[in-house]
Design a protein around this motif. Sequence first.
Motif, PDB file in Angstrom:
ATOM      1  N   LEU A  97       6.764  -6.418  -3.977  1.00 19.87           N
ATOM      2  CA  LEU A  97       5.639  -5.656  -3.424  1.00 19.87           C
ATOM      3  C   LEU A  97       5.905  -4.157  -3.421  1.00 19.87           C
ATOM      4  O   LEU A  97       4.984  -3.372  -3.179  1.00 19.87           O
ATOM      5  CB  LEU A  97       5.347  -6.112  -1.993  1.00 19.87           C
ATOM      6  CG  LEU A  97       4.945  -7.571  -1.791  1.00 19.87           C
ATOM      7  CD1 LEU A  97       4.655  -7.851  -0.321  1.00 19.87           C
ATOM      8  CD2 LEU A  97       3.742  -7.924  -2.646  1.00 19.87           C
ATOM      9  N   GLY A  98       7.159  -3.769  -3.670  1.00 18.42           N
ATOM     10  CA  GLY A  98       7.480  -2.345  -3.752  1.00 18.42           C
ATOM     11  C   GLY A  98       8.512  -1.850  -2.781  1.00 18.42           C
ATOM     12  O   GLY A  98       8.823  -0.657  -2.765  1.00 18.42           O
ATOM     13  N   ALA A  99       9.080  -2.729  -1.944  1.00 22.11           N
ATOM     14  CA  ALA A  99      10.124  -2.292  -1.017  1.00 22.11           C
ATOM     15  C   ALA A  99      11.335  -1.800  -1.801  1.00 22.11           C
ATOM     16  O   ALA A  99      11.773  -2.437  -2.755  1.00 22.11           O
ATOM     17  CB  ALA A  99      10.526  -3.431  -0.091  1.00 22.11           C
ATOM     18  N   SER A 100      11.863  -0.649  -1.394  1.00 20.37           N
ATOM     19  CA  SER A 100      13.023  -0.080  -2.087  1.00 20.37           C
ATOM     20  C   SER A 100      14.310  -0.252  -1.299  1.00 20.37           C
ATOM     21  O   SER A 100      15.390   0.080  -1.787  1.00 20.37           O
ATOM     22  CB  SER A 100      12.795   1.411  -2.358  1.00 20.37           C
ATOM     23  OG  SER A 100      12.517   2.113  -1.161  1.00 20.37           O
ATOM     24  N   LEU A 133       0.819  -1.211   0.000  1.00 15.98           N
ATOM     25  CA  LEU A 133       0.000   0.000   0.000  1.00 15.98           C
ATOM     26  C   LEU A 133       0.855   1.264   0.000  1.00 15.98           C
ATOM     27  O   LEU A 133       0.569   2.226  -0.732  1.00 15.98           O
ATOM     28  CB  LEU A 133      -0.927   0.008   1.215  1.00 15.98           C
ATOM     29  CG  LEU A 133      -2.050  -1.027   1.240  1.00 15.98           C
ATOM     30  CD1 LEU A 133      -2.818  -0.936   2.560  1.00 15.98           C
ATOM     31  CD2 LEU A 133      -3.013  -0.841   0.068  1.00 15.98           C
ATOM     32  N   LEU A 134       1.888   1.291   0.820  1.00 12.88           N
ATOM     33  CA  LEU A 134       2.760   2.465   0.902  1.00 12.88           C
ATOM     34  C   LEU A 134       3.502   2.688  -0.414  1.00 12.88           C
ATOM     35  O   LEU A 134       3.615   3.820  -0.900  1.00 12.88           O
ATOM     36  CB  LEU A 134       3.746   2.302   2.050  1.00 12.88           C
ATOM     37  CG  LEU A 134       3.159   2.408   3.460  1.00 12.88           C
ATOM     38  CD1 LEU A 134       4.118   1.817   4.485  1.00 12.88           C
ATOM     39  CD2 LEU A 134       2.837   3.864   3.816  1.00 12.88           C
ATOM     40  N   ALA A 135       4.009   1.605  -1.011  1.00 13.11           N
ATOM     41  CA  ALA A 135       4.734   1.729  -2.278  1.00 13.11           C
ATOM     42  C   ALA A 135       3.816   2.236  -3.383  1.00 13.11           C
ATOM     43  O   ALA A 135       4.218   3.060  -4.214  1.00 13.11           O
ATOM     44  CB  ALA A 135       5.346   0.383  -2.658  1.00 13.11           C
ATOM     45  N   LYS A 136       2.569   1.754  -3.386  1.00 12.70           N
ATOM     46  CA  LYS A 136       1.604   2.200  -4.390  1.00 12.70           C
ATOM     47  C   LYS A 136       1.361   3.702  -4.302  1.00 12.70           C
ATOM     48  O   LYS A 136       1.155   4.374  -5.328  1.00 12.70           O
ATOM     49  CB  LYS A 136       0.280   1.443  -4.193  1.00 12.70           C
ATOM     50  CG  LYS A 136      -0.841   1.851  -5.132  1.00 12.70           C
ATOM     51  CD  LYS A 136      -0.585   1.397  -6.552  1.00 12.70           C
ATOM     52  CE  LYS A 136      -1.810   1.655  -7.428  1.00 12.70           C
ATOM     53  NZ  LYS A 136      -1.595   1.197  -8.823  1.00 12.70           N
ATOM     54  N   ARG A 137       1.438   4.255  -3.102  1.00 12.15           N
ATOM     55  CA  ARG A 137       1.212   5.687  -2.889  1.00 12.15           C
ATOM     56  C   ARG A 137       2.470   6.514  -3.164  1.00 12.15           C
ATOM     57  O   ARG A 137       2.440   7.736  -3.068  1.00 12.15           O
ATOM     58  CB  ARG A 137       0.743   5.931  -1.462  1.00 12.15           C
ATOM     59  CG  ARG A 137      -0.599   5.277  -1.128  1.00 12.15           C
ATOM     60  CD  ARG A 137      -1.758   5.980  -1.762  1.00 12.15           C
ATOM     61  NE  ARG A 137      -2.041   7.247  -1.063  1.00 12.15           N
ATOM     62  CZ  ARG A 137      -2.906   8.163  -1.491  1.00 12.15           C
ATOM     63  NH1 ARG A 137      -3.538   7.978  -2.634  1.00 12.15           N
ATOM     64  NH2 ARG A 137      -3.120   9.256  -0.794  1.00 12.15           N
ATOM     65  N   GLY A 138       3.583   5.848  -3.476  1.00  6.43           N
ATOM     66  CA  GLY A 138       4.794   6.573  -3.840  1.00  6.43           C
ATOM     67  C   GLY A 138       5.754   6.836  -2.704  1.00  6.43           C
ATOM     68  O   GLY A 138       6.687   7.633  -2.852  1.00  6.43           O
ATOM     69  N   TYR A 139       5.561   6.151  -1.560  1.00  4.69           N
ATOM     70  CA  TYR A 139       6.476   6.329  -0.441  1.00  4.69           C
ATOM     71  C   TYR A 139       7.665   5.380  -0.591  1.00  4.69           C
ATOM     72  O   TYR A 139       7.480   4.207  -0.946  1.00  4.69           O
ATOM     73  CB  TYR A 139       5.778   6.037   0.888  1.00  4.69           C
ATOM     74  CG  TYR A 139       4.537   6.847   1.119  1.00  4.69           C
ATOM     75  CD1 TYR A 139       4.569   8.243   1.135  1.00  4.69           C
ATOM     76  CD2 TYR A 139       3.310   6.226   1.311  1.00  4.69           C
ATOM     77  CE1 TYR A 139       3.419   8.984   1.340  1.00  4.69           C
ATOM     78  CE2 TYR A 139       2.155   6.957   1.526  1.00  4.69           C
ATOM     79  CZ  TYR A 139       2.215   8.340   1.530  1.00  4.69           C
ATOM     80  OH  TYR A 139       1.076   9.070   1.735  1.00  4.69           O
ATOM     81  N   ALA A 196      -9.222  -1.669  -1.941  1.00  7.44           N
ATOM     82  CA  ALA A 196      -9.781  -1.888  -3.281  1.00  7.44           C
ATOM     83  C   ALA A 196      -9.123  -0.976  -4.309  1.00  7.44           C
ATOM     84  O   ALA A 196      -8.948  -1.357  -5.473  1.00  7.44           O
ATOM     85  CB  ALA A 196     -11.289  -1.660  -3.257  1.00  7.44           C
ATOM     86  N   ARG A 197      -8.728   0.206  -3.891  1.00  4.44           N
ATOM     87  CA  ARG A 197      -8.130   1.188  -4.809  1.00  4.44           C
ATOM     88  C   ARG A 197      -6.640   0.969  -5.024  1.00  4.44           C
ATOM     89  O   ARG A 197      -6.146   1.070  -6.157  1.00  4.44           O
ATOM     90  CB  ARG A 197      -8.354   2.593  -4.234  1.00  4.44           C
ATOM     91  CG  ARG A 197      -7.831   3.738  -5.110  1.00  4.44           C
ATOM     92  CD  ARG A 197      -7.874   5.046  -4.343  1.00  4.44           C
ATOM     93  NE  ARG A 197      -6.896   5.064  -3.256  1.00  4.44           N
ATOM     94  CZ  ARG A 197      -7.114   5.644  -2.076  1.00  4.44           C
ATOM     95  NH1 ARG A 197      -8.264   6.223  -1.805  1.00  4.44           N
ATOM     96  NH2 ARG A 197      -6.159   5.615  -1.157  1.00  4.44           N
ATOM     97  N   ASP A 198      -5.907   0.657  -3.954  1.00  6.45           N
ATOM     98  CA  ASP A 198      -4.448   0.719  -4.004  1.00  6.45           C
ATOM     99  C   ASP A 198      -3.732  -0.635  -3.998  1.00  6.45           C
ATOM    100  O   ASP A 198      -2.539  -0.682  -4.290  1.00  6.45           O
ATOM    101  CB  ASP A 198      -3.911   1.536  -2.819  1.00  6.45           C
ATOM    102  CG  ASP A 198      -4.253   3.011  -2.920  1.00  6.45           C
ATOM    103  OD1 ASP A 198      -4.615   3.456  -4.031  1.00  6.45           O
ATOM    104  OD2 ASP A 198      -4.150   3.716  -1.902  1.00  6.45           O
TER     105      ASP A 198
END
Length: 331
Positions: free
Chosen positions: A195-198, A171-177, A289-291
């Motif tokens: 999953l988006g971990a940087s 969820l956090l990665a999807k929001r650009g954090y 549902a959105r992110d």
Amino acid sequence: MAENFTAFVIEDVDGKPKGGFTTLTLADLPDNDVLVEVACSTLNYKDGLAVSGKGRIARKLPMVAGIDLAGTVVESRSPAWKPGDKVVVNGWGLSETQWGGYTRFQRLKAEWLTRLPDAFSFEEAMGIGTAGYTAALCVDALERWGAVQPGGKEVLVTGAAGGVGSVAVALLAKRGYPVVASTGRPETHDYLRSLGASGFIDRAALLDKGAPLQKERWAGGVDSVGGQTLVNALSQTVWGGAIAACGLAGSSDLPGSVLPHILRNVALLGVDSVMAPQDRRDAAWTRLARDLDRSALKTMYEVQPFDALPELATRILAGKIRGRVVVDVTR
């Protein structure tokens, strides 16, 4: 509708809680307003304690275990719900003071039900479960506080390979954090990166006792571990930042100092998913549902049959489960 069905029930045996599969009828269920045909439940750490008997989770016995469920309304005495409505239930004392989701049918209070977004199947909803819904509550709390900014300073997620952590990372990665995942299992890095971990930090680095004020790094964070991990996270959070705390897998203690809160205006945001009001539940599921990317969601959970529950409870208590487990109560 089946006259007899299977449930996992915890009973008092010689003064100790002991769980097992039991045959119930509709007449055995609580006299609540809405009858739900359950499709899926989940396995959380708390469920592992309840099923194994290693924790006194149930405060009343006998108790149908399972803190989550997703299914279809079959009968309703409440105008808020009608047969055919697809619902999800998280918390509200299920498996503790109220009969829970490890059963083919359950009667529930109308106010406990949340309408399942059309975006999710029952399996996906339980792939999210209380853990993922709690992660969404944590992200909501951080954004309401206003400490985190897309593309800004790093956001920490502890216990990142677990149920709460996996969804929080996504969820956090999807929001650009920019998300830094804390885990003690290097073999999960590829999964968390997907999953988006940087970035990553070994959980051991957050376990040693440090100074009350450490080098500022985190704009915010989601913590499901507690104890010294949470203390260090707070001590490393930037001025005006916040940590949303929702779990105590490591410890319920908070052996720290007020200095981060007083000198850096750092907030500790407590997040309770069990008794959260309906508007926050709806907002959390709307966010999910959105992110939450569906392909990412599929990598977060495994589906297991109902009869595997005792063995699964042993695995989760031993830290041998990555992500989430969906329990298919129909098989």
